[in-house]
Design a protein around this motif. Structure first.
Motif, PDB file in Angstrom:
ATOM      1  N   ASP A 104       0.840  -1.205   0.000  1.00 26.09           N
ATOM      2  CA  ASP A 104       0.000   0.000   0.000  1.00 26.09           C
ATOM      3  C   ASP A 104       0.874   1.253   0.000  1.00 26.09           C
ATOM      4  O   ASP A 104       1.931   1.283   0.621  1.00 26.09           O
ATOM      5  CB  ASP A 104      -0.913   0.020   1.227  1.00 26.09           C
ATOM      6  CG  ASP A 104      -2.061  -0.969   1.114  1.00 26.09           C
ATOM      7  OD1 ASP A 104      -2.508  -1.200  -0.018  1.00 26.09           O
ATOM      8  OD2 ASP A 104      -2.474  -1.529   2.144  1.00 26.09           O
ATOM      9  N   THR A 106       1.311   5.543   0.387  1.00 30.33           N
ATOM     10  CA  THR A 106       0.858   6.832   0.909  1.00 30.33           C
ATOM     11  C   THR A 106       1.632   7.900   0.157  1.00 30.33           C
ATOM     12  O   THR A 106       2.859   7.834   0.069  1.00 30.33           O
ATOM     13  CB  THR A 106       1.157   6.941   2.420  1.00 30.33           C
ATOM     14  OG1 THR A 106       0.630   5.784   3.064  1.00 30.33           O
ATOM     15  CG2 THR A 106       0.544   8.196   3.018  1.00 30.33           C
ATOM     16  N   GLN A 107       0.927   8.867  -0.409  1.00 33.19           N
ATOM     17  CA  GLN A 107       1.566   9.849  -1.281  1.00 33.19           C
ATOM     18  C   GLN A 107       1.647  11.215  -0.596  1.00 33.19           C
ATOM     19  O   GLN A 107       0.685  11.658   0.025  1.00 33.19           O
ATOM     20  CB  GLN A 107       0.725   9.936  -2.568  1.00 33.19           C
ATOM     21  CG  GLN A 107       1.367  10.695  -3.698  1.00 33.19           C
ATOM     22  CD  GLN A 107       2.541   9.978  -4.329  1.00 33.19           C
ATOM     23  OE1 GLN A 107       2.554   8.760  -4.410  1.00 33.19           O
ATOM     24  NE2 GLN A 107       3.536  10.734  -4.748  1.00 33.19           N
ATOM     25  N   GLU A 191     -12.858   9.853 -13.061  1.00 28.00           N
ATOM     26  CA  GLU A 191     -13.112  10.862 -12.040  1.00 28.00           C
ATOM     27  C   GLU A 191     -12.992  12.279 -12.628  1.00 28.00           C
ATOM     28  O   GLU A 191     -13.838  13.139 -12.384  1.00 28.00           O
ATOM     29  CB  GLU A 191     -12.084  10.672 -10.901  1.00 28.00           C
ATOM     30  CG  GLU A 191     -12.263  11.583  -9.715  1.00 28.00           C
ATOM     31  CD  GLU A 191     -13.654  11.500  -9.103  1.00 28.00           C
ATOM     32  OE1 GLU A 191     -14.190  10.368  -9.011  1.00 28.00           O
ATOM     33  OE2 GLU A 191     -14.207  12.565  -8.751  1.00 28.00           O
TER      34      GLU A 191
ATOM     35  N   THR B  21      -3.028  10.413   6.586  1.00 29.94           N
ATOM     36  CA  THR B  21      -3.886   9.229   6.526  1.00 29.94           C
ATOM     37  C   THR B  21      -3.175   8.187   5.665  1.00 29.94           C
ATOM     38  O   THR B  21      -2.977   8.416   4.473  1.00 29.94           O
ATOM     39  CB  THR B  21      -5.243   9.581   5.868  1.00 29.94           C
ATOM     40  OG1 THR B  21      -5.752  10.747   6.503  1.00 29.94           O
ATOM     41  CG2 THR B  21      -6.237   8.441   6.010  1.00 29.94           C
ATOM     42  N   HIS B  23      -2.132   5.366   3.145  1.00 35.29           N
ATOM     43  CA  HIS B  23      -2.682   4.818   1.907  1.00 35.29           C
ATOM     44  C   HIS B  23      -3.620   5.787   1.208  1.00 35.29           C
ATOM     45  O   HIS B  23      -4.550   5.382   0.520  1.00 35.29           O
ATOM     46  CB  HIS B  23      -3.358   3.455   2.157  1.00 35.29           C
ATOM     47  CG  HIS B  23      -2.534   2.584   3.063  1.00 35.29           C
ATOM     48  ND1 HIS B  23      -3.063   1.646   3.893  1.00 35.29           N
ATOM     49  CD2 HIS B  23      -1.205   2.552   3.280  1.00 35.29           C
ATOM     50  CE1 HIS B  23      -2.089   1.068   4.585  1.00 35.29           C
ATOM     51  NE2 HIS B  23      -0.938   1.604   4.219  1.00 35.29           N
ATOM     52  N   SER B  24      -3.361   7.095   1.395  1.00 32.94           N
ATOM     53  CA  SER B  24      -4.079   8.096   0.615  1.00 32.94           C
ATOM     54  C   SER B  24      -3.071   9.136   0.139  1.00 32.94           C
ATOM     55  O   SER B  24      -1.879   9.050   0.457  1.00 32.94           O
ATOM     56  CB  SER B  24      -5.191   8.734   1.451  1.00 32.94           C
ATOM     57  OG  SER B  24      -4.618   9.526   2.464  1.00 32.94           O
ATOM     58  N   SER B  25      -3.549  10.105  -0.626  1.00 40.63           N
ATOM     59  CA  SER B  25      -2.669  11.106  -1.221  1.00 40.63           C
ATOM     60  C   SER B  25      -2.801  12.428  -0.461  1.00 40.63           C
ATOM     61  O   SER B  25      -3.902  12.797  -0.058  1.00 40.63           O
ATOM     62  CB  SER B  25      -3.047  11.274  -2.694  1.00 40.63           C
ATOM     63  OG  SER B  25      -2.083  12.065  -3.341  1.00 40.63           O
ATOM     64  N   HIS B  26      -1.661  13.117  -0.260  1.00 39.85           N
ATOM     65  CA  HIS B  26      -1.656  14.339   0.537  1.00 39.85           C
ATOM     66  C   HIS B  26      -0.999  15.475  -0.221  1.00 39.85           C
ATOM     67  O   HIS B  26       0.073  15.293  -0.794  1.00 39.85           O
ATOM     68  CB  HIS B  26      -0.861  14.149   1.836  1.00 39.85           C
ATOM     69  CG  HIS B  26      -1.362  13.019   2.664  1.00 39.85           C
ATOM     70  ND1 HIS B  26      -1.080  11.712   2.367  1.00 39.85           N
ATOM     71  CD2 HIS B  26      -2.132  13.001   3.772  1.00 39.85           C
ATOM     72  CE1 HIS B  26      -1.662  10.934   3.251  1.00 39.85           C
ATOM     73  NE2 HIS B  26      -2.307  11.677   4.103  1.00 39.85           N
TER      74      HIS B  26
END
Lengths: 312, 312
Positions: A104, A106-107, A191, B21, B23-26
């Motif tokens: 997984d 995270t960006q 999207e 958070t 496994h999400s994009s920041h």
């Protein structure tokens, strides 16, 4: 040559950690640095396919130096020519933190340097010069701070004035404004297309995007492949089976295939088949943003391309 | 001059995000770059206090260039002289991801470049030359890959042979080996001291660390201040009240105060009072690793220093 534009280039860092836990400390076990930004990715794939490719956009600071050094160091296929315009501000970093156990990601994306009016003027001059030798141009990714939201519309108009076919791959307001300048192709994902048109039904949304000014809309539907709304009709292209892997760069590989098909003058079904196969081969590659060449050759004849009637 | 050694320098990046958070994009809303690594932090504080300070250790690659440029650009107080030794490998990055809402921090630390035997030899030569002008030396932080675990023991012996008082601030096996070479001062935190001695009772653990070879042990007890086990006896120094803020760099400020006291020849209670006040003023500063000068002056006369009998 094929020209790609990346206004917000990046130094892409991939960090491997055991597992990301907020509010604790992590030892990064592996660091990979790559030149980043959609247009640079597209150019690398085009180079690997043997196309003469030039990249422009902005690069600055020591991060920009690193991006340019990494770009120059790549050896597979045709080398990519660096026509990036220098900036005072430093090129942004983007960090993908990958959990070693689950894969997984995270960006973390830095915003990028503020571009001054003088730098933008220097860029448009360089862009106009480069159009003289370009057989196609792709405008890719987000706008860095300081550039006006109609920037892509301005570049689409310059390309059209020079008679160079232009593909626009961006999102949000820059896409909305850019479409009004009538680009030859846009390549939103589902999207982005929904955000643009207000419709989540891809056929309807793609037709709507054409009415807004795009000659052709190639929408990426993730594992379901591509939907193309062209002046000659609708096509839907899909891989023989869903592929599992890292989707980073799959959209950029599709853009590369569409540009290659455009300069080679192939028909839409053929272009879409190449785009879907190259996209899937990118998902299958163990290295983010690279494509698996044997998988590409193996997948290509097995991609299904359906006409609107059978696809509906 | 005072010499500080940072074998694993870093480009410290602070990223502000809304909330991390996995496994999400920041989108990173703010990026701050600072020269990092404990010895560089110690040197900056010493410079701000008006001491002539030289930094050595390693720096390489474009990240190393950035660290050196940031070090040269700092203007407050006495400039810090850069005697870093170049490496082929690139200086590591450390990233502190700060949640804007809570202020909670997630840390990502790259391992650092592998140091070659030739680079280590070049460093020990430079270190020996610098000792000629040094009135005190601090050896700070972790070892980068490729350096033997007895490296700090080797440097402690070189400093002692040159008659220069040496403070060692590291942890784990490099600390265990370094202590055996009899440094003048070590400055572990409670966790490092417990790891070294097997005891979580600070008085007992500090005395044990002295028996292992450290002439003086100054243990940082977080918000409770400092405990010093010296040849002249035990002291405990504490701020007038616990301070709230960002503890980054508080330990490095304590090291800076201990070095300043050492070269000024002040007594232990005075050194400890300065170290506690400077540490607390660092926690209170809005900028990580800087100290709040008015708070420092205000806190200094209010630090309590107790002798072993009253502290027990």
């Amino acid at each position: 040559m094929i020209l790609t534009v990346t206004l917000n280039t990046a130094l892409d860092l991939t960090y491997e950690v055991a597992a990301l836990t907020p509010h604790s400390s992590h030892r990064v076990s592996r660091v990979v640095e790559r030149p980043g930004g959609k247009g640079l990715n597209v150019a690398r794939v085009l180079g690997a396919l043997g196309h003469e490719t030039v990249v422009t956009g902005f690069a600055g600071g020591t991060t920009g130096e690193t991006v340019r050094a990494l770009l120059a160091a790549r050896t597979a296929g045709q080398p990519v020519r660096d026509a990036l315009v220098p900036t005072t501000g430093a090129t942004r970093r983007t960090i993908a933190v990958v959990d070693a156990s689950s894969g997984d990601t995270t960006q973390l994306n830095e915003p990028g340097p503020a571009i001054t009016p003088g730098e933008w003027a220097a860029f448009t001059t360089r862009f106009t010069e480069l159009l003289g030798d370009a057989r196609a141009v792709a405008l890719c990714g987000s706008l860095p701070p300081g550039i006006h939201v109609g920037a892509y519309a301005e570049l689409v108009r310059l390309a059209r004035a020079a008679g160079v076919p232009v593909l626009l791959d961006t999102s949000g307001e820059p896409l909305r404004r850019g479409i009004a300048a009538r680009p030859d192709v846009i390549k939103p994902n589902a999207e982005e297309l929904a955000q643009l048109t207000g419709s989540r039904e891809p056929h309807r949304a793609a037709r709507d995007a054409r009415r807004r000014g795009a000659h052709t809309v190639v929408a990426s539907l993730g594992p379901d492949g591509l939907l193309a709304a062209t002046p000659d009709g609708l096509w839907q292209a899909a891989p023989p089976a869903p592929v599992r892997g890292n989707p980073t760069g799959a959209g950029d590989s599709a853009v590369a295939a569409l540009l290659a098909g455009l300069v080679d003058g192939t028909d839409w079904p053929d272009r879409l088949a190449h785009a879907v196969a190259l996209s899937a081969a990118t998902v299958l590659s163990p290295v983010a943003g690279e494509f698996d060449e044997p998988a590409y050759r193996e997948l290509l004849p097995r991609v299904t391309v359906q006409t609107p009637a059978t696809a509906a």
